[in-house]
Design an enzyme around this catalytic site. Sequence first.
Site, PDB file in Angstrom:
ATOM      1  CB  SER A  61      -2.762  79.481  -3.530  1.00  0.00           C
ATOM      2  OG  SER A  61      -2.290  80.305  -2.489  1.00  0.00           O
ATOM      3  CG  HIS A  85       0.125  82.811  -5.599  1.00  0.00           C
ATOM      4  ND1 HIS A  85      -0.901  83.467  -6.244  1.00  0.00           N
ATOM      5  CD2 HIS A  85      -0.451  82.159  -4.560  1.00  0.00           C
ATOM      6  CE1 HIS A  85      -2.046  83.217  -5.626  1.00  0.00           C
ATOM      7  NE2 HIS A  85      -1.787  82.426  -4.597  1.00  0.00           N
TER       8      HIS A  85
END
Length: 231
Positions: free
Chosen positions: A124, A172
């Site tokens: 991610s 992230h």
Amino acid sequence: MRSTRSAPVVTQALIAINVIVFLAETAAGAPLGGGGGGTIWLHGVLFGPLISQSHEYWRIVTAGFLHDGLFHILVNMLSLYWVGIVLEPAIGSVNFAAVYFASLLAGSFGALLFTPGSPSVGASGAIFGIFGALIVVAWRRGIPIWQSGLGFVLVLNLVISVSFRGISIGAHLAGLIAGVICGLLIVELAERRRSQWLALLGCGVVAVASVVGAIAVAGGPGLAPNGIGFA
């Protein structure tokens, strides 16, 4: 956004590598429902104490190719596919690969910066990075960020990142920032000034700085050792 510069071969290769690693991970004992475990997962997961005390630096890279269950890899690979098939042809395969790996390493740094004592896996950070680069490239080419839906998707993903336990907001955010920086380098240097080598050098600096930073913070307490979230 698309051009005829290149087909998304790097995107396809990355998806294939992640799937193969996931199959090997599952065969080695990791459960499909998630939760970690198995030989490959245990030897590749990002975990600060093992990096700082045992000097297992490869985890900064390997964690970006491991996933915690079938749903995890499904979501990440779908995201990688949809962003990759747009961004890679637009900026070229070499530039795309540079953004992806710089963002992957930055994601590992971000995860360790926030929660070094929590095991972390997943692509991610890299995916947030290529999404950040996509926003930059779209903006510089005159594509409205909010009208195109890119701004909404970014905000939605950031909200999701802090709304559920077990999601690494550090990975992230750091991946996104690295992707934005690399995207700017590619647009300003590789495309406008025709200096691709300089843009790639800049992406390399981001990658090296991320590795150095990851090693430096791996043994620390973390900015948010218990995670950040509303849930």
